[in-house]
Write an enzyme that holds these catalytic residues in place. Structure first.
Site, mmCIF file in Angstrom:
data_model
loop_
_atom_site.group_PDB
_atom_site.id
_atom_site.type_symbol
_atom_site.label_atom_id
_atom_site.label_comp_id
_atom_site.label_asym_id
_atom_site.label_seq_id
_atom_site.Cartn_x
_atom_site.Cartn_y
_atom_site.Cartn_z
ATOM 1 N N HIS A 1 6.140 74.514 13.552
ATOM 2 C CA HIS A 1 6.699 73.622 12.539
ATOM 3 C C HIS A 1 7.257 74.367 11.328
ATOM 4 O O HIS A 1 6.702 75.388 10.920
ATOM 5 C CB HIS A 1 5.612 72.647 12.061
ATOM 6 C CG HIS A 1 4.941 71.909 13.170
ATOM 7 N ND1 HIS A 1 3.748 72.334 13.719
ATOM 8 C CD2 HIS A 1 5.308 70.797 13.850
ATOM 9 C CE1 HIS A 1 3.402 71.496 14.692
ATOM 10 N NE2 HIS A 1 4.332 70.562 14.791
ATOM 11 N N ASP B 1 3.820 77.307 10.868
ATOM 12 C CA ASP B 1 2.901 77.730 11.925
ATOM 13 C C ASP B 1 3.709 78.087 13.170
ATOM 14 O O ASP B 1 4.889 78.419 13.070
ATOM 15 C CB ASP B 1 1.840 76.653 12.193
ATOM 16 C CG ASP B 1 2.432 75.330 12.683
ATOM 17 O OD1 ASP B 1 3.635 75.298 13.013
ATOM 18 O OD2 ASP B 1 1.697 74.330 12.752
ATOM 19 N N SER C 1 5.219 65.485 15.886
ATOM 20 C CA SER C 1 4.492 66.196 14.840
ATOM 21 C C SER C 1 5.387 66.701 13.716
ATOM 22 O O SER C 1 4.895 67.013 12.636
ATOM 23 C CB SER C 1 3.716 67.368 15.443
ATOM 24 O OG SER C 1 4.586 68.272 16.101
#
EC number: 3.1.1.-
Length: 370
Positions: free
Chosen positions: A339, A336, A41
Site C-alpha cells: 500500500h 508497506d 484495502s
C-alpha cells in the site's frame, strides 16, 4: 509518445507543485452531499477490524500519522478516499459502514474491505472479507435506511443520491489473491489473461449497474495500479534474471488487459447504457508508474521499498505489529509491502481532482460540479 508523456508530466507538476502534500481545511459546505466508497484495502478504513481475517490493519504502526490513530486503514495516515473527501469539503472522513448509526448515513459510507474483489471467492485465502457483490448489497440496505429520512419519498431520495459521488476501486485482489495464486485458485487454469479480464468485466458491469439501479449517477471507477512493481513483487523478483526489470511484468501485462476493458466499460456506460449517469475512469496504472519513475520530482527518495516491512524491499513480510517504521514517511512511495503512503495518496487524489492527466473523460472536480 515521448512528447505526450512529457506534456502529461508537466501538467501533473503544475497541479502538484501548486500544493503541499497536505489537504486544506474543508469548505463550509461539501461540494456533494454524500460519498459512497466500494473497494479493497487501498481504501478500507476499518470494516475488517472485527472479521476473522489476515487482511486487517487495526494495530500499530498502521495509522501512526493519522489524527485518530490506528483505525484499520492500511497505511500510515490518510487513504486516497480520505484525501478526496477532504478536497470535496467534507468536515469528517467518511466512516466505515460497519460503524455508521442513524442520520450519519446521509453523508455516505465506506463499504470497502481488505482482500475484497470483483469475484466472490477472491481473497478467501486471507480469511473473511466483504466482496464487491456483498458491498453492493450492503449499499442497497443503506438506501432503505436512508429512505426513512425522506419520509418514504423515493423520488426525493433519488434526486439526493444523484448529486452524490460513488467511488469504486476493485480488481487488484482478483489478480494478486486469485488469478496469480494457482495453488489456491483454479482461475489461471480456466482462463487466460483476456478471458479472465472479460469475466471480471461481465461481473463488474452487473455490480455497477445495480449501484445505478439504487441511485448512483456520478461514479468514479478506478483501474488497477502497477501491482507488478509493489515491494512485495519486487522482493520476489529481486534476484531473478529478468530482462524487463525487477517488476513482475506477467502481472503488469495482465493488469493492462483488464484496465483497457474497464476504460471501454466506462465508455459504454457513458454512451447511454445507463441513462443519466456519468462515469469517470481513473488510470491508476499510469499514475502509479509516473510516481515511481519520477519519484524525486515529487519528493520521494525511496520508491521500491516499504517504509514498514521485513526482508528484501521491506516487502517479503508486510508491516508487523509494533514494528518500528521508517522515520520520515513523506520520503517513501510505499508504506508497506502493498500500500502507498499517505503522501502518495494525497498527491494522487489532488491530481485526479484538479487535472485530467489520469482521468477520463473528465476530472473529479468536473464530475462533482455536474
Amino acid at each position: 509518445m515521448g512528447i505526450l508523456r512529457f506534456v502529461l508530466l508537466i501538467s501533473l507538476n503544475l497541479v502538484l507543485f501548486g500544493f503541499k502534500t497536505t489537504v486544506s481545511q474543508p469548505q463550509q459546505q461539501a461540494q456533494v452531499p454524500c460519498l459512497f466508497i466500494f473497494g479493497d484495502s487501498l481504501v478500507d478504513n476499518g470494516n475488517n477490524n472485527r472479521l476473522l481475517s489476515l487482511a486487517r490493519a487495526n494495530y500499530r504502526p498502521y495509522g501512526i500519522d493519522f489524527p485518530q490513530g490506528t483505525t484499520g486503514r492500511f497505511t500510515n495516515g490518510r487513504t486516497y478516499v480520505d484525501a478526496l473527501a477532504q478536497i470535496l469539503g467534507f468536515r469528517n472522513y467518511i466512516p466505515p459502514y460497519s460503524r455508521i448509526r442513524g442520520q450519519a448515513i446521509l453523508r455516505g459510507a465506506n463499504f470497502a474491505s481488505g482482500a475484497a474483489g470483483i469475484r466472490d471467492e477472491t481473497g478467501d485465502n486471507l480469511g473473511a472479507h466483504t466482496s464487491m457483490n456483498q458491498q453492493v448489497e450492503l449499499y442497497t440496505t443503506a438506501v432503505q435506511q436512508m429512505l426513512r429520512y425522506f419520509r418514504g419519498d423515493t423520488n426525493e431520495l433519488q434526486r439526493y443520491l444523484s448529486r452524490c459521488i460513488f467511488y469504486s476501486g476493485m480488481g487488484s485482489n482478483d489478480y494478486l489473491n486469485n488469478y496469480f495464486m494457482p495453488d489456491f485458485y483454479s482461475t489461471s487454469t480456466n482462463y487466460n489473461d483476456k478471458t479472465f479480464a472479460e469475466s471480471l468485466i461481465k461481473n463488474y458491469t452487473q455490480q455497477l449497474t445495480r449501484l445505478y439501479q439504487f441511485g448512483a449517477r456520478k461514479v468514479i471507477v478506478t483501474g488497477v495500479g502497477q501491482i507488478g512493481c509493489i515491494p512485495y513483487q519486487l522482493a520476489r523478483y529481486n534476484n531473478r534474471n529478468n530482462s524487463t526489470g525487477r517488476c513482475n511484468e506477467k502481472i503488469n501485462n495482465a493488469i493492462v488487459v483488464f484496465n483497457t476493458q474497464v476504460k471501454k466499460l466506462v465508455d459504454r456506460l457513458n454512451k447511454g447504457q445507463l441513462k443519466g449517469a456519468k462515469f469517470v475512469y481513473l488510470d491508476s496504472y499510469k499514475s502509479t508508474y509516473d510516481l515511481a519513475v519520477n519519484g524525486a520530482a515529487y519528493g520521494f527518495e525511496v520508491v521500491d521499498k516499504g517504509c514498514c516491512g521485513v526482508g528484501r524491499n521491506n516487502g517479503q513480510i508486510t508491516c508487523l505489529p509494533l514494528q518500528t517504521p521508517c522515520p520520515d514517511r513523506t520520503k517513501y512511495l510505499f508504506w508497506d509491502a502493498f500500500h502507498p503512503t499517505e503522501t502518495a495518496n494525497i498527491l494522487l487524489a489532488k491530481s485526479n481532482f484538479y487535472s485530467r492527466a489520469y482521468t477520463y473523460p473528465i476530472n473529479i472536480q468536473e464530475l462533482a460540479n455536474l
